[in-house]
Design an enzyme around this catalytic site. Structure first.
Site, PDB file in Angstrom:
ATOM      1  N   GLY A 206       0.850  -1.359  -0.089  1.00 42.94           N
ATOM      2  CA  GLY A 206       0.000   0.068  -0.026  1.00 42.94           C
ATOM      3  C   GLY A 206       0.949   1.078   0.146  1.00 42.94           C
ATOM      4  CG  ASN A 386       0.282   5.382   6.892  1.00 39.67           C
ATOM      5  OD1 ASN A 386      -0.339   6.063   7.497  1.00 39.67           O
ATOM      6  ND2 ASN A 386       0.001   3.944   6.876  1.00 39.67           N
ATOM      7  CG  LEU A 387      -3.622   3.062   1.852  1.00 44.32           C
ATOM      8  CD1 LEU A 387      -4.065   4.150   1.054  1.00 44.32           C
ATOM      9  CD2 LEU A 387      -3.274   1.693   1.285  1.00 44.32           C
ATOM     10  CB  CYS A 388      -3.879   3.216   7.613  1.00 43.85           C
ATOM     11  SG  CYS A 388      -4.400   1.822   6.766  1.00 43.85           S
ATOM     12  CB  SER A 389      -4.379   8.576   8.350  1.00 41.49           C
ATOM     13  OG  SER A 389      -5.358   8.063   9.444  1.00 41.49           O
ATOM     14  CD  GLU A 390      -0.805   3.440  10.336  1.00 43.81           C
ATOM     15  OE1 GLU A 390      -0.325   2.342  10.008  1.00 43.81           O
ATOM     16  OE2 GLU A 390      -1.678   4.154   9.530  1.00 43.81           O
ATOM     17  N   PRO A 588      -5.261   0.877  12.091  1.00 44.66           N
ATOM     18  CG  PRO A 588      -6.327   0.716   9.989  1.00 44.66           C
ATOM     19  CD  PRO A 588      -5.104   1.235  10.650  1.00 44.66           C
ATOM     20  CB  THR A 589      -5.722  -3.634  14.180  1.00 41.06           C
ATOM     21  OG1 THR A 589      -6.539  -3.057  15.098  1.00 41.06           O
ATOM     22  CG2 THR A 589      -4.269  -3.064  14.664  1.00 41.06           C
ATOM     23  N   GLY A 590      -7.176  -4.639  11.171  1.00 37.16           N
ATOM     24  CA  GLY A 590      -8.372  -5.352  10.888  1.00 37.16           C
ATOM     25  C   GLY A 590      -8.284  -6.971  11.196  1.00 37.16           C
ATOM     26  CB  ILE A 592      -3.737  -8.791  13.259  1.00 38.38           C
ATOM     27  CG1 ILE A 592      -3.981  -7.129  13.345  1.00 38.38           C
ATOM     28  CG2 ILE A 592      -2.705  -9.139  11.939  1.00 38.38           C
ATOM     29  CD1 ILE A 592      -2.584  -6.472  13.736  1.00 38.38           C
TER      30      ILE A 592
END
Length: 714
Positions: A206, A386-390, A588-590, A592
């Site tokens: 990503g 990044n793609l998940c903003s963290e 966001p951890t999906g 896992i």
């Protein structure tokens, strides 16, 4: 006799999907049927997993076969004696691990475990996968391998998907698959970016790109006016690259682009996500992020015009790219400088447009530029996420010749991620060891990652050794302990938990620097080296404000760091340095989360029983961790809890996390664009660094799948 047994099994055991679906049906007493999901796990293992697993007479035979047939990487195993390897596998299998939910088991066996090359039979169970991950990351260190095995099997530490999926396999992808790259205002950089998108997407990555430096539509090229096409055609090229390089057809490439709010193309950029946008400009699959400085909020408060500055002129006058200029700091002089072309837009109209697009699409993400850079202890400027903003790290520009070869290799960013399960970490017999083991495991991912197809990524990782230790299961833990999400006790716990994590993570990084005689590049210019970073912890009262939270840490045997401990750590860091430029980031951890039986990240649940769309399988149901029919009141969902309490919770964690946290805001179907704007302003005032998606209640009906980076979200 075998046939009869099989027939009995079929009669006694309902289809595991049907059992799982009963989670969504109340029993005759109006209660949720949690036991049906546990039965679904047992049925899935008994009727699907075991009959489709390859068995061996011994672990020795199994390992020999997996190496000889090209499944396991022999070089990983050869770092240890075979006796130790077999002992570790045996130890893992005696841990008593079992999946707590059907979705957790389903996710593991469909997405993570090693299968035969035809994809039909399983070659690993969970304990096997954990052991291979531990052996890979420990790199020959038997003690660390054992510790990693224990931390993962206990559910305390969970590496992100690319690491957990690929470790120890002969035919594998990268251990990291989240990347951030700059694009400079020239054709060579744009060409390199498209190539990087292809290379990294091919590997399942990503990728986020910074567009802020590109000259706007209508800007001059070689002093000829009205020649530039602006950022939209570049976005189109990147979108096509991600669509083309889709990891052997298995998954669409995932990309994001970030643009500064004061870029002249900002409205055209936002309009690419409108549902009724012209197909020539519509961007369907790229994620969008906007970088917003403090000055934009001040101008909106005054109902003033905001100036949009030509990146071409800013770089020509200031001698550095637009994204590397602190716009809030230089705003007035930029406005006054007649050499810099500018357009004007009402600041409130900008925020209104932003909310409209978020209302329609959930995009863009927001990065609060000045908040991020004030908190950044590293020399340099952070200008994108990044793609998940963290992920929030400094970067530097690369330069190329006309052949697209590097004449100067800058530093771009990769993310080495893994998360602790807060509930299990609080239950750890040794909290300090849990955090240290996780940091050492993630550091190994950084040390072992070599993305040679994109030299600036390779250079950035080699210089920074950056990792992102995340957290999950906050809501689950709070509910288990009888605490409501967003309550004073919940905020108190969140603050002190991250406070404790930060001390132990920094101490581990200091120990790594001392052991290796090496720090990250740029340590001497950081606020760690000067000791300034530690001032916040040497002042104030970092003790529980509520009796309940004090009891939680006491019961867990966790000593909260004292001022003396911080002073000693400061002295040690100033003497030895730290190995990792960045240590924490909360993704966001999906998937896992499901495997680990955790609530996602540190945000609230989206439903008491979450409905997931799992490809051809259809709907799968997931009960919130630690939920019973007696404590349902503690499981308000994110839409009921509301934006303010979520922001308050993230604000407590943000003060300790050196990078960012993926913060999704949830609104009821009655929300307006004004509600979204109010939440954005509230988040800015509370010191939030980034906002991820905006979710409206009716959007949840379409399914709860996350579209994003596999490294973070899955």
């Amino acid at each position: 006799m075998a046939t009869t047994t099989a027939e009995c099994l079929t009669q006694e055991t309902m289809d595991y999907h049907a059992l799982n679906a009963m989670l969504n049906l109340y029993d005759s007493a109006g209660r949720i049927q949690f036991d049906k999901d546990r039965q679904a796990v047992d049925a899935f293992i008994a009727t699907h997993v075991r009959p489709n697993s390859v068995t061996f007479s011994s672990q020795q035979q199994r390992l020999n076969w997996l190496v000889n047939e090209g499944y396991y990487d022999e070089s990983v195993l050869n770092r240890y004696s075979r006796d130790f390897v077999i002992t570790l596998f045996t130890h893992a299998h005696t841990s008593g691990f079992r999946f707590q939910t059907f979705l957790g088991a389903w996710k593991f066996y469909t997405s993570y475990t090693l299968k035969t090359f035809d994809g039909k039979r399983y070659l690993e169970d969970f304990a096997d996968r954990v052991t291979m991950v531990a052996l890979t990351l420990a790199q020959g260190d038997e003690t660390l391998a054992l510790q990693l095995t224990d931390e993962m099997l206990s559910g305390r530490f969970q590496p992100a998907t690319p690491t957990f999926l690929n470790c120890g396999k002969q035919q594998r992808g990268e251990l990291v698959s989240c990347f951030l790259l700059r694009i400079e205002d020239n054709m060579e950089s744009i060409g390199r970016a498209v190539n990087s998108a292809l290379q990294l997407s091919k590997r399942g990555g990503g990728v986020a790109f910074l567009l802020s430096n590109l000259r706007e539509a209508g800007a001059p090229i070689k002093r000829i006016e009205n020649q530039s096409s602006g950022v939209i055609p570049v976005m189109k090229m990147l979108e096509d690259a991600f669509s083309y390089a889709n990891q052997l057809g298995a998954r669409q490439g995932a990309g994001a682009v970030y643009l500064h709010a004061h870029h002249p193309d900002i409205l055209r950029f936002l309009d690419t996500k409108r549902e009724n946008a012209d197909e020539k400009i519509r961007i369907k699959t790229l994620s969008l992020g906007v970088v917003i400085p403090d000055i934009t909020f001040h101008l909106a408060k005054e109902n003033a015009q905001m100036a949009l500055f030509s990146p071409y002129d800013v770089e020509r006058v200031y001698g550095k790219p637009f994204a590397d200029v602190a716009i809030s700091q230089h705003y007035d002089e930029l406005v006054a400088d007649e050499r810099i072309r500018k357009k004007y837009l009402n600041a409130r109209d900008f925020f209104q447009r932003l909310a409209e697009i978020q209302f329609e699409s959930g995009y863009p993400y927001i990065m609060y530029e000045d908040t991020v850079n004030r908190a950044n202890p590293i020399a340099g400027r952070i200008n994108m996420s990044n793609l998940c903003s963290e992920i929030l790290q400094v970067n530097s520009a690369s330069e190329y010749d006309e052949n697209l070869d590097y004449t100067r290799t800058g530093h771009d960013i990769s993310c080495n991620l893994g998360s602790l399960n807060i509930a299990h970490t609080m239950d750890s017999p040794d909290f300090a060891r849990t955090v240290e083991t996780a940091v050492r495991g993630l550091t190994a991912v950084s040390d072992m990652s070599h993305i040679r197809s994109v030299p600036s990524i390779e250079a950035g990782n080699a210089a920074s050794h950056a990792i992102g230790l995340g957290q999950m299961n906050l809501h689950g833990y709070l509910a288990r302990e009888g605490i409501a999400y967003g309550s004073p006790e919940a905020l108190d716990f969140t603050n002190l938990y991250f406070y404790a994590i930060t001390w132990h993570a920094l101490r581990t990084s200091m120990l790594l620097a001392r052991e290796r005689g090496e720090t990250f590049a740029g340590f001497k210019q950081s606020r760690y080296a000067s000791g300034e970073y530690f001032s916040q912890y040497l002042q104030g009262n970092w003790q529980p404000k509520t009796a309940k939270v004090g009891e939680l840490f006491t019961r867990s045997g966790i000593t909260l760091p004292t001022r003396e401990m911080w002073a000693q750590l400061r002295d040690d860091v100033m003497r030895y340095g730290i190995y990792n430029q960045n240590l924490q980031a909360v993704p966001p951890t999906g998937s896992i989360s499901y495997i680990n039986h955790a609530t996602s990240s540190i945000h609230p649940i989206v439903a008491k029983v979450e409905i997931r769309k799992e490809g051809k399988t259809g709907r799968v149901y997931y009960p919130a961790p630690f939920m019973t029919n007696e404590n349902l009141a503690l499981y308000q969902d994110a839409y009921e809890i509301g934006a303010e309490k979520i922001i308050d919770t993230y604000a407590e964690a943000t003060r300790h996390v050196d990078q960012g946290l993926s913060l999704t805001l949830f609104f009821p179907d009655t929300a307006t664009t004004r509600d979204i704007n109010k939440a954005q302003i509230y988040a800015w005032r509370k010191g939030i660094k980034t906002l991820y998606y905006i979710r409206l209640r009716q959007m949840a009906l379409e399914g709860t799948e996350i579209e994003g980076c596999v490294s973070c979200a899955l």
